[in-house]
Design an enzyme around this catalytic site. Structure first.
Site, PDB file in Angstrom:
ATOM      1  N   SER A  84       8.939  -6.020   1.592  1.00 38.37           N
ATOM      2  CA  SER A  84      10.022  -7.626   1.341  1.00 38.37           C
ATOM      3  C   SER A  84       8.682  -9.075   1.611  1.00 38.37           C
ATOM      4  CB  SER A  84      12.038  -7.793   1.651  1.00 38.37           C
ATOM      5  OG  SER A  84      12.004  -7.427   2.262  1.00 38.37           O
ATOM      6  N   ASP A 125      20.342 -12.194   7.820  1.00 42.52           N
ATOM      7  CA  ASP A 125      19.475 -11.960   7.978  1.00 42.52           C
ATOM      8  C   ASP A 125      18.458 -12.798   8.086  1.00 42.52           C
ATOM      9  OD1 ASP A 125      16.892 -11.257   6.385  1.00 42.52           O
ATOM     10  OD2 ASP A 125      17.311 -11.647   4.424  1.00 42.52           O
ATOM     11  N   HIS A 177      13.699 -12.285   7.012  1.00 42.21           N
ATOM     12  CA  HIS A 177      13.569 -13.157   5.733  1.00 42.21           C
ATOM     13  C   HIS A 177      13.435 -14.594   5.981  1.00 42.21           C
ATOM     14  CE1 HIS A 177      13.954  -8.726   4.055  1.00 42.21           C
ATOM     15  NE2 HIS A 177      13.373  -9.014   3.128  1.00 42.21           N
TER      16      HIS A 177
END
Length: 417
Positions: free
Chosen positions: A140, A381, A384
């Site tokens: 991702s 998170d 990312h």
């Protein structure tokens, strides 16, 4: 003038010298013309400040510069797009939409120690990529990278969705005015892998087998960017030659705990082998290196968070532990593959983003990738990257590498005429 004096010189030697001199003049003229052609594309003013065009393109001094070694310096003109002007931002990287209170994390640029790194110029990029294609292959973070580039290119053109399937993990976009196609292939382990069962977080990873979801698709691409890292830190059962060779975090009876580094090395060896063995593939392969996470005060599932609001200086942190070991493995396998690629006339290039991103603990969504009242278990998170954010610099790196490669290609072609 002495250099024109040819008395007592063999006529054949004279002709040879004139030919060499002519070739050198033609080479200089051709390279200069190509650089001027690329450099004529000026960026328009935007609501977020002018993105200034560099006065010149790569020179001999830039070639000696390690663009991946440097520091983050303030850039008050950034960002060059916002979460309201770019439609391509994934919800979980839309930090400003979900209430992030600070914005200084968007106002930095990467400054190499020995030179300047020009800001990404979307006009230059699309002109270089005219009639070509680029694939982002990996997890991702690869998709995060592609979304960043789409946002940076949005000041020039909005692409058309020409995807072969309705799955965001396998998107394909076309910039019609430039006949440029950009695609994303989601393959978190790079090799063949599957969940042990639908209710499990445990993956069976076949470290010596190709993942045909992408290896059968990329042979016609001009540029392929591969990456892989974070998914190898989770529960895995490793298979080699169809037999279990170990596992990590698998908590299974009678199962040998395998060294992560062995499996990781084998995966990259298989990945490079799959690319080098592709029939009729003539593209350039970029290895984008590991992007470190920045969890503090706990692991990702144990309350870890990333609350810093400015970059580290290079003397304030260093790559260590598994981050360092995985980085070394990637570089070692890349060097081997690069030598093999040369024998086949294939180019492999290193997009080494690790050091730059190690210094950016402030660039992650943390808790600002979702609304705080969402009724589900959600983790911070710190893997990312917010958009806009530090990941936009990857396009600065990439464009500079493409421009340098263009210069080298022109020079090589001229010398072999």
């Amino acid at each position: 003038m002495k250099f024109l004096h040819i008395e007592n010189t063999n006529p054949k030697q004279t002709v040879s010298k004139i030919c060499i001199l002519t070739c050198i003049i033609l080479l200089i003229f051709t390279v200069t013309t190509a650089l001027l052609k690329i450099n004529r594309y000026k960026l328009p003013s935007t609501a977020f400040g002018d993105l200034k065009e560099p006065e010149s393109l790569p020179s001999a001094s830039v070639k000696k510069c390690d663009i991946f070694s440097g520091e983050w310096v303030p850039n008050p003109e950034a960002p060059y797009y916002t979460n309201t002007t770019c439609w391509a931002i994934h919800e979980h990287q839309n930090c400003m939409k979900h209430g992030r209170p600070d914005s200084e994390f968007m106002k930095w640029r990467w400054k190499p120690n020995e030179c300047e790194l020009p800001m990404f110029n979307p006009f230059q990029f699309l002109e270089i990529m005219r009639g070509k294609s680029m694939a982002f292959v990996g997890d991702s973070i690869a998709r995060n990278h592609m979304q960043s580039m789409i946002c940076l290119l949005s000041r020039v053109e909005r692409p058309i969705d020409v995807s072969h399937m309705n799955d965001f993990s396998f998107k394909r976009w076309k910039y019609s005015s430039y006949n440029f196609t950009m695609a994303n292939y989601w393959t978190p382990h790079l090799v063949r892998a599957k969940k042990m069962d639908s209710n499990s977080a445990l993956f069976n990873v076949y470290i010596d087998e190709l993942d045909e979801t992408w290896t059968t698709q990329i042979k016609d691409f001009d540029h392929v960017i591969i990456n892989g890292g974070q998914w190898f830190l989770g529960p895995i059962v490793f298979y080699e030659k169809q037999k279990v060779v170990g596992c990590q975090y698998c908590d299974l009876a009678n199962m040998t705990h395998s060294n992560l580094y062995y499996g990781y090395r084998k995966v990259f060896r298989t990945t490079f082998r799959s690319i080098l063995s592709l029939e009729n593939f003539k593209g350039t392969t970029f290895l984008r290196t590991f992007s470190p996470s920045h969890f503090e005060n706990g692991l990702w599932n144990k309350g870890g968070k990333c609350v810093r609001t400015k970059p580290f200086r290079s003397n304030e942190t260093k790559l260590e532990g598994y981050d360092l070991e995985l980085h070394k493995i990637r570089l070692e396998e890349f060097k081997v593959a690069m030598k093999e690629g040369r024998k086949k006339g294939l180019k492999l290039m290193l997009l080494d983003t690790t050091q730059a991103m190690l210094l950016r603990p402030d660039g992650h969504p943390n808790k600002y990738g979702y609304w705080p009242n969402e009724n589900m278990t959600l983790y911070n998170d710190c893997v990312h990257w917010c958009l806009p954010g530090p990941i936009d610099t990857w396009s600065d790196f990439l464009l500079q590498m493409l421009k340098m490669e263009n210069v080298r290609s022109i020079s090589t072609n001229m010398l072999h005429r």
